[in-house]
Design an enzyme around this catalytic site. Sequence first.
Site, PDB file in Angstrom:
ATOM      1  N   SER A 273       0.540  -1.618  -0.201  1.00 39.85           N
ATOM      2  CA  SER A 273       0.227  -0.126   0.294  1.00 39.85           C
ATOM      3  C   SER A 273       0.946   1.465  -0.042  1.00 39.85           C
ATOM      4  O   SER A 273       1.804   1.153  -0.928  1.00 39.85           O
ATOM      5  CB  SER A 273      -0.888  -0.075   1.246  1.00 39.85           C
ATOM      6  OG  SER A 273      -2.082   0.719   0.979  1.00 39.85           O
TER       7      SER A 273
ATOM      8  N   HIS B  38      -7.262  -5.570   0.636  1.00 38.55           N
ATOM      9  CA  HIS B  38      -6.491  -5.087   0.984  1.00 38.55           C
ATOM     10  C   HIS B  38      -5.230  -5.413   1.226  1.00 38.55           C
ATOM     11  O   HIS B  38      -3.989  -5.997   1.275  1.00 38.55           O
ATOM     12  CB  HIS B  38      -6.915  -3.622   1.202  1.00 38.55           C
ATOM     13  CG  HIS B  38      -5.918  -2.784   1.275  1.00 38.55           C
ATOM     14  ND1 HIS B  38      -5.222  -1.772  -0.126  1.00 38.55           N
ATOM     15  CD2 HIS B  38      -5.128  -2.095   2.430  1.00 38.55           C
ATOM     16  CE1 HIS B  38      -4.658  -1.943   0.257  1.00 38.55           C
ATOM     17  NE2 HIS B  38      -4.574  -1.637   1.479  1.00 38.55           N
TER      18      HIS B  38
END
Length: 268
Positions: free
Chosen positions: A96, A231
């Site tokens: 990320s 995620h």
Amino acid sequence: MTSPGTTRSPWLRTFRDAGGAAPTLVLFPHAGGGAGFYRSLADHFPAGVEVRVVQYPGRETRAGEPLIDDMDTLADQAADALRPLLDRRLAILGHSMGALVAYEVTRRLEARGAALERLFVSARHPPAAHGLTSRHRHLLDDDRFAEMLRDTGGTPSALLDEPEMRAYLLPIVRNDYRLIETYVPSPGPALRTPVVSIAAEEDGTVSAAQVEGWRRTTQGTFEHLTFPGGHFYLLERPAELTATVLGRLGWDGWDDGDGDGGDDGPYR
């Protein structure tokens, strides 16, 4: 524990110490994350591979230090911390926000003549797409910012519901969102380092197609992989991710923990 001859640095925590000049994987955390996020993942790596995690200032073991909300400052200091590792086989993985920081650190290490074995970038669109995303979330008031974090699934709701934990977390996450949203990549040559981009099928923050765009950041080899999950797929499937990383690097002498003494990767 720190290996003999290795300079201690607050920037690096060692969760898998192989000693000497062992091949080393350096991990960069996500927005709001600290080195501890990777502790369980590090346990899946074999004894012959060293796993170090970048510890950003202002959290966990560095909680008393000022946060850094500028990408150049963060990447410059992190790259300096990695200099003692440049005499060994070295690869980097960022997740990320950590993918962007890892990219900028790789640029700086290459400028110093370093040759990294791979850059793994996970669950983040490439720098060239940065201007297409929101630049204003870090300006939200606390309630709206916390609600945004709930919606994206990056922070457990239970933590945001607990007043003391919320008061601790929100300034850190907001700082990191400010860093991401004010980041403007500087011009420069494409990387020489081979890049592997990794996306998750059910990630609501970035699409697999966006993550695949990292292809344009390197003149070296490129591969794009997709994992099941959301995620934070890397915590859901640590054994598969470990097998994938080690398989791409060709780092031998490891066991994936399933009893057959070998690599089940690549995942896909």
